[in-house]
Design a protein around this motif. Structure first.
Motif, PDB file in Angstrom:
ATOM      1  N   ASP A   1      -2.020  -6.027   3.411  1.00 39.22           N
ATOM      2  CA  ASP A   1      -2.940  -5.813   2.300  1.00 39.22           C
ATOM      3  C   ASP A   1      -2.478  -4.601   1.496  1.00 39.22           C
ATOM      4  O   ASP A   1      -2.733  -3.450   1.867  1.00 39.22           O
ATOM      5  CB  ASP A   1      -4.356  -5.584   2.844  1.00 39.22           C
ATOM      6  CG  ASP A   1      -5.413  -5.554   1.754  1.00 39.22           C
ATOM      7  OD1 ASP A   1      -5.077  -5.146   0.621  1.00 39.22           O
ATOM      8  OD2 ASP A   1      -6.563  -5.923   2.021  1.00 39.22           O
ATOM      9  N   LYS A   2      -1.792  -4.851   0.397  1.00 33.66           N
ATOM     10  CA  LYS A   2      -1.204  -3.764  -0.377  1.00 33.66           C
ATOM     11  C   LYS A   2      -2.274  -2.868  -1.006  1.00 33.66           C
ATOM     12  O   LYS A   2      -2.082  -1.666  -1.145  1.00 33.66           O
ATOM     13  CB  LYS A   2      -0.296  -4.337  -1.471  1.00 33.66           C
ATOM     14  CG  LYS A   2       0.932  -5.051  -0.936  1.00 33.66           C
ATOM     15  CD  LYS A   2       1.847  -4.091  -0.211  1.00 33.66           C
ATOM     16  CE  LYS A   2       3.107  -4.781   0.269  1.00 33.66           C
ATOM     17  NZ  LYS A   2       4.020  -3.865   1.002  1.00 33.66           N
TER      18      LYS A   2
ATOM     19  N   LYS B   1       2.681  -8.753  -8.360  1.00 38.07           N
ATOM     20  CA  LYS B   1       1.277  -8.652  -7.974  1.00 38.07           C
ATOM     21  C   LYS B   1       1.066  -7.588  -6.902  1.00 38.07           C
ATOM     22  O   LYS B   1       0.093  -6.834  -6.949  1.00 38.07           O
ATOM     23  CB  LYS B   1       0.772 -10.004  -7.473  1.00 38.07           C
ATOM     24  CG  LYS B   1      -0.690  -9.982  -7.054  1.00 38.07           C
ATOM     25  CD  LYS B   1      -1.152 -11.336  -6.539  1.00 38.07           C
ATOM     26  CE  LYS B   1      -2.602 -11.254  -6.067  1.00 38.07           C
ATOM     27  NZ  LYS B   1      -3.061 -12.563  -5.525  1.00 38.07           N
ATOM     28  N   GLU B   2       1.963  -7.511  -5.939  1.00 35.40           N
ATOM     29  CA  GLU B   2       1.786  -6.548  -4.852  1.00 35.40           C
ATOM     30  C   GLU B   2       1.809  -5.114  -5.358  1.00 35.40           C
ATOM     31  O   GLU B   2       1.091  -4.248  -4.841  1.00 35.40           O
ATOM     32  CB  GLU B   2       2.847  -6.746  -3.776  1.00 35.40           C
ATOM     33  CG  GLU B   2       4.268  -6.513  -4.230  1.00 35.40           C
ATOM     34  CD  GLU B   2       5.267  -6.773  -3.126  1.00 35.40           C
ATOM     35  OE1 GLU B   2       6.260  -6.030  -3.052  1.00 35.40           O
ATOM     36  OE2 GLU B   2       5.055  -7.727  -2.342  1.00 35.40           O
ATOM     37  N   ASN B   3       2.599  -4.842  -6.403  1.00 36.75           N
ATOM     38  CA  ASN B   3       2.617  -3.504  -6.981  1.00 36.75           C
ATOM     39  C   ASN B   3       1.334  -3.205  -7.751  1.00 36.75           C
ATOM     40  O   ASN B   3       0.855  -2.064  -7.763  1.00 36.75           O
ATOM     41  CB  ASN B   3       3.835  -3.337  -7.888  1.00 36.75           C
ATOM     42  CG  ASN B   3       5.128  -3.271  -7.099  1.00 36.75           C
ATOM     43  OD1 ASN B   3       5.150  -2.784  -5.968  1.00 36.75           O
ATOM     44  ND2 ASN B   3       6.213  -3.767  -7.669  1.00 36.75           N
TER      45      ASN B   3
ATOM     46  N   GLU C   1      -1.572  -4.472  -6.885  1.00 37.54           N
ATOM     47  CA  GLU C   1      -2.547  -4.235  -5.820  1.00 37.54           C
ATOM     48  C   GLU C   1      -2.423  -2.817  -5.277  1.00 37.54           C
ATOM     49  O   GLU C   1      -3.421  -2.157  -4.971  1.00 37.54           O
ATOM     50  CB  GLU C   1      -2.341  -5.249  -4.688  1.00 37.54           C
ATOM     51  CG  GLU C   1      -2.710  -6.677  -5.046  1.00 37.54           C
ATOM     52  CD  GLU C   1      -4.214  -6.840  -5.226  1.00 37.54           C
ATOM     53  OE1 GLU C   1      -4.980  -6.191  -4.496  1.00 37.54           O
ATOM     54  OE2 GLU C   1      -4.622  -7.621  -6.112  1.00 37.54           O
ATOM     55  N   HIS C   2      -1.211  -2.333  -5.177  1.00 35.12           N
ATOM     56  CA  HIS C   2      -0.982  -0.965  -4.697  1.00 35.12           C
ATOM     57  C   HIS C   2      -1.638   0.050  -5.641  1.00 35.12           C
ATOM     58  O   HIS C   2      -2.301   0.995  -5.199  1.00 35.12           O
ATOM     59  CB  HIS C   2       0.521  -0.704  -4.584  1.00 35.12           C
ATOM     60  CG  HIS C   2       0.869   0.498  -3.776  1.00 35.12           C
ATOM     61  ND1 HIS C   2       1.740   0.463  -2.719  1.00 35.12           N
ATOM     62  CD2 HIS C   2       0.450   1.788  -3.855  1.00 35.12           C
ATOM     63  CE1 HIS C   2       1.850   1.667  -2.192  1.00 35.12           C
ATOM     64  NE2 HIS C   2       1.086   2.495  -2.874  1.00 35.12           N
TER      65      HIS C   2
END
Length: 312
Positions: free
Chosen positions: A236-237, A287-289, A291-292
């Motif tokens: 879970d970023k 997307k993961e960045n 979310e971070h």
């Protein structure tokens, strides 16, 4: 000669644990005791008979309350070694890892060494874009010029695969969780805290920095291993981004903060971290960045609203 205990917390990763124990069995110096602390559902301990044949006392703990901190403390409670090593279950030791750590303890001119850590060798190389980012991090006091040092902002300079200047040994302010060891008597004064679990990351820094206030901590770049860092550990970023910021906040508040002016340094560093991660998102559009970045904002919001009130 000191007796050696290795403690390995594990969770549903039998293949990685097998590879870790396999690397222990080919060490130039074998441990006297190996403690596996299981948070999952191991059917059996990998290579159990091989450990017994090698003269390693193998002990197993099945825990009901999950958590890395609890696993480490549970292992310490039954450990019999003079020197206690902590390993993640996803590390592969180079053949002289234990030997190189023990050399530091056994050749110490005084009794002030409390802990010794090793070097992870598979850290991503510093390509040009990473070197440029490191300079930006230094500008925002997120990172510094000396590895293993805590900064006045509450952030710290983590270890890469080598120490500048060619030094083999270096006194440091903290050690990394999966590659650290301590003298047994350290645990008469200190225990790993579980307060970071609910809010942030960094219980290893919290513990080792406290030890460093009374004892020497030594980083030995000749004690090497590979850390595979299984991807499922950080799924879970957004949550990871939040816990990263809150972990830095807890560490700053409890160990670094001495006067109100230092809040400016922490705020400056945290703002810089947000800017850097936002720029990474804009360059990648992943997307993961994103979310971070949202996780960092969540953490900052909780700090401003004083939702992280736990104290030691």
């Amino acid at each position: 000669m000191f007796n050696v205990t290795l403690i390995i917390p594990t969770y549903n990763r039998p293949k990685l644990l097998n590879d870790c124990i396999e690397s222990i069995l080919i060490q130039t110096r074998l441990p006297d005791e190996l403690i596996v602390v299981d948070d999952g559902d191991l059917d059996e301990i990998p290579l159990e008979s091989q450990c017994t044949q090698a003269g390693i006392a193998l002990r197993y703990i099945k825990k009901d309350v999950p958590g890395l901190t609890e696993s480490r403390n549970a292992g310490v409670r039954i450990a019999t070694g003079d020197i206690i090593f902590f390993l993640d279950d996803d590390v592969i030791l180079d053949r002289e890892y234990i030997d190189q750590i023990m050399v530091v303890y056994e050749n110490a001119p005084d009794d002030r060494i409390g802990g010794v850590g090793g070097a992870i060798t598979n850290i991503k190389p510093m390509h040009l874009h990473r070197r440029l980012r490191r300079w930006v991090e230094r500008f925002f006091i997120i990172s510094g010029f000396q590895e293993g040092r805590v900064l006045p902002s509450g952030y710290f300079t983590d270890f890469t695969a080598s120490i500048p200047g060619g030094e083999t040994l270096k006194d440091v302010d903290f050690l990394s969780g999966g590659v650290m060891s301590f003298k047994r008597q350290i645990f008469e004064q200190f225990r790993f805290t579980d307060r970071y679990r609910a809010y942030g990351l960094g219980e290893d820094k919290d513990f080792t920095f406290q030890v460093a206030q009374q004892y020497r901590l030594v980083f030995n770049k000749k004690a090497t291993l590979v850390h595979l860092e299984a991807i499922e550990m950080r799924p879970d970023k957004r949550l990871w981004g939040k816990k990263f910021v809150l972990g830095r906040y807890l560490f700053f508040r409890d160990h670094v903060l001495k006067n109100p002016w230092q809040w400016i340094l922490f705020a400056y560093a945290t703002t810089g971290y947000l800017i850097i991660r936002t720029m990474i998102f804009y360059v990648s559009w992943r997307k993961e960045n994103a979310e971070h970045v949202l996780g960092i904002l969540d953490g900052i919001y909780d700090i401003i609203r004083q939702r992280v009130l736990i104290r030691r």
